[in-house]
Design an enzyme around this catalytic site. Structure first.
Site, PDB file in Angstrom:
ATOM      1  N   ARG A  64       0.853  -1.192   0.000  1.00 57.06           N
ATOM      2  CA  ARG A  64       0.000   0.000   0.000  1.00 57.06           C
ATOM      3  C   ARG A  64       0.889   1.243   0.000  1.00 57.06           C
ATOM      4  O   ARG A  64       0.612   2.231  -0.663  1.00 57.06           O
ATOM      5  CB  ARG A  64      -0.948   0.021   1.209  1.00 57.06           C
ATOM      6  CG  ARG A  64      -1.771   1.299   1.245  1.00 57.06           C
ATOM      7  CD  ARG A  64      -2.939   1.377   2.227  1.00 57.06           C
ATOM      8  NE  ARG A  64      -3.111   0.315   3.153  1.00 57.06           N
ATOM      9  CZ  ARG A  64      -2.614   0.310   4.398  1.00 57.06           C
ATOM     10  NH1 ARG A  64      -1.900   1.317   4.840  1.00 57.06           N
ATOM     11  NH2 ARG A  64      -2.841  -0.717   5.195  1.00 57.06           N
ATOM     12  N   TYR A 107     -14.117  19.870 -14.417  1.00 55.23           N
ATOM     13  CA  TYR A 107     -14.533  18.481 -14.553  1.00 55.23           C
ATOM     14  C   TYR A 107     -15.653  18.177 -13.552  1.00 55.23           C
ATOM     15  O   TYR A 107     -15.528  18.475 -12.367  1.00 55.23           O
ATOM     16  CB  TYR A 107     -13.321  17.581 -14.319  1.00 55.23           C
ATOM     17  CG  TYR A 107     -13.651  16.121 -14.351  1.00 55.23           C
ATOM     18  CD1 TYR A 107     -14.079  15.520 -15.530  1.00 55.23           C
ATOM     19  CD2 TYR A 107     -13.564  15.335 -13.213  1.00 55.23           C
ATOM     20  CE1 TYR A 107     -14.410  14.180 -15.572  1.00 55.23           C
ATOM     21  CE2 TYR A 107     -13.884  13.989 -13.240  1.00 55.23           C
ATOM     22  CZ  TYR A 107     -14.315  13.416 -14.417  1.00 55.23           C
ATOM     23  OH  TYR A 107     -14.637  12.091 -14.445  1.00 55.23           O
ATOM     24  N   ASP A 109      -4.865  21.113 -12.323  1.00 50.02           N
ATOM     25  CA  ASP A 109      -5.275  19.848 -12.929  1.00 50.02           C
ATOM     26  C   ASP A 109      -4.820  19.934 -14.390  1.00 50.02           C
ATOM     27  O   ASP A 109      -5.404  20.646 -15.195  1.00 50.02           O
ATOM     28  CB  ASP A 109      -6.796  19.686 -12.820  1.00 50.02           C
ATOM     29  CG  ASP A 109      -7.296  18.380 -13.438  1.00 50.02           C
ATOM     30  OD1 ASP A 109      -6.556  17.783 -14.252  1.00 50.02           O
ATOM     31  OD2 ASP A 109      -8.423  17.968 -13.113  1.00 50.02           O
ATOM     32  N   LYS A 168      -6.154   9.602 -18.881  1.00 52.60           N
ATOM     33  CA  LYS A 168      -6.341  10.321 -20.141  1.00 52.60           C
ATOM     34  C   LYS A 168      -5.057  10.306 -20.980  1.00 52.60           C
ATOM     35  O   LYS A 168      -4.658   9.242 -21.405  1.00 52.60           O
ATOM     36  CB  LYS A 168      -6.830  11.745 -19.831  1.00 52.60           C
ATOM     37  CG  LYS A 168      -7.941  11.811 -18.751  1.00 52.60           C
ATOM     38  CD  LYS A 168      -9.242  11.145 -19.166  1.00 52.60           C
ATOM     39  CE  LYS A 168     -10.229  10.924 -18.013  1.00 52.60           C
ATOM     40  NZ  LYS A 168     -10.535  12.103 -17.215  1.00 52.60           N
TER      41      LYS A 168
HETATM   42  C1  LIG Z   1     -11.104  12.414 -15.958  1.00 49.46           C
HETATM   43  C2  LIG Z   1     -10.715  13.621 -15.258  1.00 49.46           C
HETATM   44  C3  LIG Z   1     -10.554  13.636 -13.860  1.00 49.46           C
HETATM   45  C4  LIG Z   1     -10.851  12.423 -12.999  1.00 49.46           C
HETATM   46  O1  LIG Z   1      -9.978  11.369 -13.235  1.00 49.46           O
HETATM   47  P1  LIG Z   1     -10.378   9.814 -13.110  1.00 49.46           P
HETATM   48  O2  LIG Z   1      -9.127   9.123 -13.511  1.00 49.46           O
HETATM   49  O3  LIG Z   1     -11.533   9.557 -14.030  1.00 49.46           O
HETATM   50  O4  LIG Z   1     -10.755   9.572 -11.679  1.00 49.46           O
HETATM   51  C5  LIG Z   1     -10.138  14.810 -13.268  1.00 49.46           C
HETATM   52  N1  LIG Z   1      -9.900  15.933 -13.995  1.00 49.46           N
HETATM   53  C6  LIG Z   1     -10.069  15.949 -15.331  1.00 49.46           C
HETATM   54  C7  LIG Z   1      -9.785  17.216 -16.076  1.00 49.46           C
HETATM   55  C8  LIG Z   1     -10.465  14.812 -16.008  1.00 49.46           C
HETATM   56  O5  LIG Z   1     -10.642  14.858 -17.339  1.00 49.46           O
END
Ligand SMILES: *Cc1c(COP(=O)(O)O)cnc(C)c1O
Length: 380
Positions: free
Chosen positions: A46, A98, A170, A195
C-alpha cells in the site's frame, strides 16, 4: 534531457536482476525483511511498489517536480489533495471544471466544512476578489472542460502565493507535453493518468507532482493512510503509455487543429470552442503558457436543440460516443448529460455550458477519415 527523451528515460534504469529494459511488474503485497524494520526500501505494497516508483519518477521528470505520488484514479488524487486541508479552509475553483471534481468538492468536502467559491477564473480579477483570510487552495483547471477557456497559471499562482495559499493545476487536458504548470509558478500539478498519460483508454489512474516537500509529505501520509493506490499492472500500463506521449499528442493536436478550422467555417456549425482558433478570446494566453493548443474541442450545431446534438452523436462511426478523453481513438460526448451531469442545470448554464454542446477528443487516426465521419453525421 529534452522532453521527448524524458518521456522514455526520466528516472528509469534497467532492472538490476535481469537487465530488463522495462520495469518488472511487481505483483506482491509485502516484502521480506532481514530483521524487524530492515528492508530494501519497501515494507508493504500500500505504501510502495517498485513498479509504482518507476512511474512516479517518470511523471516527476515530465512535470519538472522533485516528487510524484500515484493514485488509483484521478479523483483519488484530488481527494488526497483536499484532505490536506482542515475544516474552515476555503478553496477557490473555476466554475467550468470536470464534473467529478465538482461533485467531490460540493457533495463530499462541503459536508466536512471546506468552503468553495466557484468563479470564472479566466478573469483573473475574479480570482483576486474571491480571496478570503481562510483561502488555502486555488484549484486551476486549464484548458477548462468542456468550454476550453484558458486560465492564466502564472497570474493565478501569484495570487495564491500572496494569499499564503497553494496553487494546484489539474493538467489532465493539456498533458505535460503541452503545459508544465510548475515552470509557470504553480505549487502542485495533478493528473488523471487515465487520459493522455495512459493514452490508450485501458487504465484508470491519478498522480500528484510537486517540489514542495512539506506538501508531498502530507500526500505520502494520505497514500499510506487512506490508501487509494494503483496496482502494479495499472502503473505499468500508464508507464508504457507515457513512452509514446509526445508522438501521440503531437498527432492528436495536428488533427484537432484541422478539424477545428473545418468546423469553424462549416454552415451547420454555430460556435467552435478551441484555443487554437484566432477568434478564441484567450488565443494569445494559450500560445504563451502552452506549447500548442491541445486536442480537445467543443462545438454547437447551428440553431440546434438537444435532440439534434444527440442525433449527431449517434451518427458518427469513428468518433465513439463515450466519456473520457486523451486516448489514441477519437471520442464524441455530450458534456451536459455525461461528464458534467452531476452539475445542476442552472449552474451549468450560468457557466455557459449549454445542453446542445458537443465535445470531441481528437485521436490519432487519419484526419480525412475523421472529417468524413463528421460530414456524414451532418447529413440530414
Ligand atoms: C477524468 C478527469 C478527472 C478524474 O480522473 P479519473 O481518472 O476519471 O478519476 C479529473 N480531472 C479531469 C480534467 C479529467 O478529465
Amino acid at each position: 534531457m529534452k522532453f521527448n527523451t524524458k518521456t522514455i528515460h526520466a528516472g528509469q534504469k534497467p532492472d538490476e536482476t535481469a537487465g530488463a529494459v522495462m520495469p518488472p511488474v511487481y505483483f506482491t503485497s509485502t516484502y521480506v525483511q532481514s530483521a524487524p524494520n530492515q528492508h530494501k526500501g519497501y515494507d508493504y505494497a500500500r505504501v510502495g511498489n517498485p513498479t509504482r516508483t518507476a512511474l512516479e519518477k517518470l511523471i516527476a521528470g515530465l512535470e519538472e517536480a522533485d516528487e510524484c505520488a500515484c493514485f488509483s484514479s484521478g479523483v483519488g488524487a484530488i481527494d488526497a489533495i483536499l484532505k490536506t486541508l482542515t475544516p474552515g479552509d476555503h478553496v477557490i475553483s473555476t466554475n467550468d471544471l470536470y464534473g467529478g471534481t465538482y461533485r467531490l468538492f460540493t457533495q463530499v468536502f462541503e459536508k466536512y466544512g471546506i468552503e468553495f467559491s466557484f468563479v470564472d477564473m479566466s478573469d483573473i480579477n475574479k480570482i483576486e476578489n474571491s480571496v478570503q483570510a481562510n483561502t488555502k487552495l486555488i484549484w486551476i483547471e486549464t484548458p477548462t472542460n468542456p468550454l476550453l477557456r484558458i486560465i492564466d497559471i502564472k497570474a493565478a499562482a501569484e495570487i495564491a502565493g500572496k494569499a499564503g495559499a497553494l496553487s494546484v493545476v489539474d493538467n489532465t487536458f493539456a498533458s505535460p507535453y503541452l503545459q508544465q504548470p510548475l515552470l509557470l509558478g504553480a505549487d502542485v500539478v495533478m493528473h488523471s493518468t487515465t487520459k493522455y498519460l495512459g493514452g490508450h483508454s485501458d487504465v484508470i489512474g491519478g498522480a500528484i507532482a510537486s517540489s514542495n516537500a512539506n506538501f508531498m509529505e502530507k500526500i505520502k501520509f494520505q497514500v499510506k493512510t487512506t490508501g487509494a493506490v494503483p496496482g502494479p499492472m495499472d502503473c505499468y500500463l500508464v508507464l508504457r503509455g507515457i513512452k509514446t506521449l509526445a508522438v501521440r499528442v503531437e498527432r492528436s493536436v495536428e488533427n484537432a487543429k484541422i478539424i477545428a478550422k473545418h468546423l469553424n467555417v462549416h454552415p451547420s456549425v454555430g460556435h467552435v470552442f478551441y484555443p487554437g482558433l484566432l477568434s478564441h478570446p484567450q488565443h494569445d494566453l494559450a500560445g504563451k503558457q502552452m506549447s500548442d493548443y491541445g486536442a480537445m474541442l467543443s462545438f454547437e450545431l447551428k440553431d440546434s436543440t438537444f435532440e439534434d446534438s444527440a442525433e449527431f452523436m449517434q451518427k458518427t462511426k469513428i468518433f465513439a460516443l463515450a466519456e473520457s478523453l486523451g486516448g489514441v481513438e477519437s471520442l464524441i460526448s455530450h458534456p451536459a448529460s455525461m461528464t458534467h451531469g452531476s452539475i445542476p442545470k442552472d449552474v451549468r448554464e450560468q457557466a455557459g455550458l449549454k445542453d446542445t454542446l458537443i465535445r470531441l477528443s481528437v485521436g490519432i487516426e487519419d484526419v480525412n477519415d475523421l472529417i468524413n465521419d463528421l460530414e456524414q453525421a451532418f447529413e440530414k
